[in-house]
Design a protein around this motif. Structure first.
Motif, PDB file in Angstrom:
ATOM      1  N   ALA A 140      34.793  49.302  44.383  1.00 41.75           N
ATOM      2  CA  ALA A 140      34.083  48.619  45.473  1.00 41.75           C
ATOM      3  C   ALA A 140      33.240  47.478  44.924  1.00 41.75           C
ATOM      4  O   ALA A 140      32.484  47.644  43.974  1.00 41.75           O
ATOM      5  CB  ALA A 140      33.206  49.602  46.239  1.00 41.75           C
ATOM      6  N   GLY A 141      33.415  46.316  45.533  1.00 41.07           N
ATOM      7  CA  GLY A 141      32.676  45.131  45.112  1.00 41.07           C
ATOM      8  C   GLY A 141      33.387  44.328  44.042  1.00 41.07           C
ATOM      9  O   GLY A 141      32.989  43.211  43.733  1.00 41.07           O
ATOM     10  N   TYR A 142      34.445  44.891  43.464  1.00 46.17           N
ATOM     11  CA  TYR A 142      35.186  44.202  42.407  1.00 46.17           C
ATOM     12  C   TYR A 142      36.641  43.979  42.792  1.00 46.17           C
ATOM     13  O   TYR A 142      37.194  42.931  42.524  1.00 46.17           O
ATOM     14  CB  TYR A 142      35.110  44.983  41.088  1.00 46.17           C
ATOM     15  N   GLY A 143      37.279  44.981  43.370  1.00 45.09           N
ATOM     16  CA  GLY A 143      38.672  44.849  43.773  1.00 45.09           C
ATOM     17  C   GLY A 143      38.843  45.059  45.267  1.00 45.09           C
ATOM     18  O   GLY A 143      39.648  44.406  45.917  1.00 45.09           O
ATOM     19  N   TYR A 144      38.069  45.993  45.781  1.00 39.30           N
ATOM     20  CA  TYR A 144      38.059  46.289  47.215  1.00 39.30           C
ATOM     21  C   TYR A 144      36.664  46.063  47.766  1.00 39.30           C
ATOM     22  O   TYR A 144      35.670  46.290  47.068  1.00 39.30           O
ATOM     23  CB  TYR A 144      38.394  47.762  47.476  1.00 39.30           C
ATOM     24  N   ASP A 145      36.605  45.630  49.011  1.00 39.42           N
ATOM     25  CA  ASP A 145      35.347  45.614  49.753  1.00 39.42           C
ATOM     26  C   ASP A 145      35.302  46.884  50.581  1.00 39.42           C
ATOM     27  O   ASP A 145      36.307  47.269  51.195  1.00 39.42           O
ATOM     28  CB  ASP A 145      35.277  44.402  50.695  1.00 39.42           C
TER      29      ASP A 145
ATOM     30  N   SER B   8      49.096  44.339  47.602  1.00 39.60           N
ATOM     31  CA  SER B   8      48.640  43.066  47.045  1.00 39.60           C
ATOM     32  C   SER B   8      47.231  43.110  46.470  1.00 39.60           C
ATOM     33  O   SER B   8      46.651  42.079  46.180  1.00 39.60           O
ATOM     34  CB  SER B   8      48.734  41.973  48.117  1.00 39.60           C
ATOM     35  N   LYS B   9      46.692  44.306  46.282  1.00 40.98           N
ATOM     36  CA  LYS B   9      45.401  44.435  45.595  1.00 40.98           C
ATOM     37  C   LYS B   9      45.711  44.653  44.119  1.00 40.98           C
ATOM     38  O   LYS B   9      46.475  45.556  43.767  1.00 40.98           O
ATOM     39  CB  LYS B   9      44.602  45.609  46.167  1.00 40.98           C
ATOM     40  N   GLN B  10      45.162  43.838  43.248  1.00 39.32           N
ATOM     41  CA  GLN B  10      45.463  43.961  41.830  1.00 39.32           C
ATOM     42  C   GLN B  10      44.701  45.129  41.225  1.00 39.32           C
ATOM     43  O   GLN B  10      43.470  45.182  41.258  1.00 39.32           O
ATOM     44  CB  GLN B  10      45.126  42.681  41.073  1.00 39.32           C
TER      45      GLN B  10
END
Length: 184
Positions: A83-88, A40-42
């Motif tokens: 990192a910071g845009y789609g994933y933390d 579910s991560k775009q």
């Protein structure tokens, strides 16, 4: 100096991760307790990518792989994972080392804005399944991955597809669709 990274998605396959971070070395398989996994991560291509999701189910756990990576390559992993845009990026994510039974913090990435209705591309799901198979993760995990609905990517010039098929081929997974059907 190095850090410990917990991979649970496409980065479990060593060729995939080492194309991003050349110093990545396998430590052990591991488990994220109280977490399930969704696609579910775009992604930048609009398809679903793997992410961990907290679960209250008593037996919820997601297997994965611990890698040691030189700290100088952390920025490369951050870039690959958006990192910071789609994933933390979480640097203190608790995982249980399957070899030692000890729980310790590792770095991992979790979607910051999951979109439940996303579907992964065939080649991406094959990367995750190949990594699981390569590290001999539990058969029920492989079976669950094979049951995930996916879409065949018809854009054969897509850079992500080309890179994925290259990584799969390096591990002798030359027919990713057969892998998804359980024939590899």
């Amino acid at each position: 100096m190095s850090f410990v990274y917990f991979a649970y998605g496409s980065n479990m396959l060593p060729a995939r991760l080492q194309a991003r971070c050349s110093t990545a070395r396998v430590i052990s398989t591991a488990t994220a307790q109280s977490f399930g996994m969704e696609f579910s991560k775009q992604g930048k291509d609009g398809s679903g990518k793997a992410t961990l999701v907290r679960s209250d189910l008593p037996d919820a756990a997601t297997p994965g792989v611990l890698f040691e990576i030189e700290r100088s390559e952390l920025h490369l992993l951050d870039t690959a994972e958006s990192a910071g845009y789609g994933y933390d990026r979480l640097d203190d994510f608790p995982v249980t080392n399957n070899s030692t039974g000890e729980t310790a913090p590792a770095t991992t990435y979790i979607a910051c804005a999951p979109v439940p209705e996303l579907i992964p591309f065939d080649w991406y799901l094959a990367l995750v399944l190949a990594g699981s198979h390569y590290h001999s993760l539990p058969q029920e995990h492989n079976d669950r991955l094979r049951s995930i609905r996916h879409v065949v990517d018809t854009d054969h010039s897509r850079e992500g597809r080309i890179e994925a098929l290259r990584a799969l081929s390096q591990h002798r997974y030359d027919d990713h669709l057969s892998l998804l059907r359980g024939q590899s």
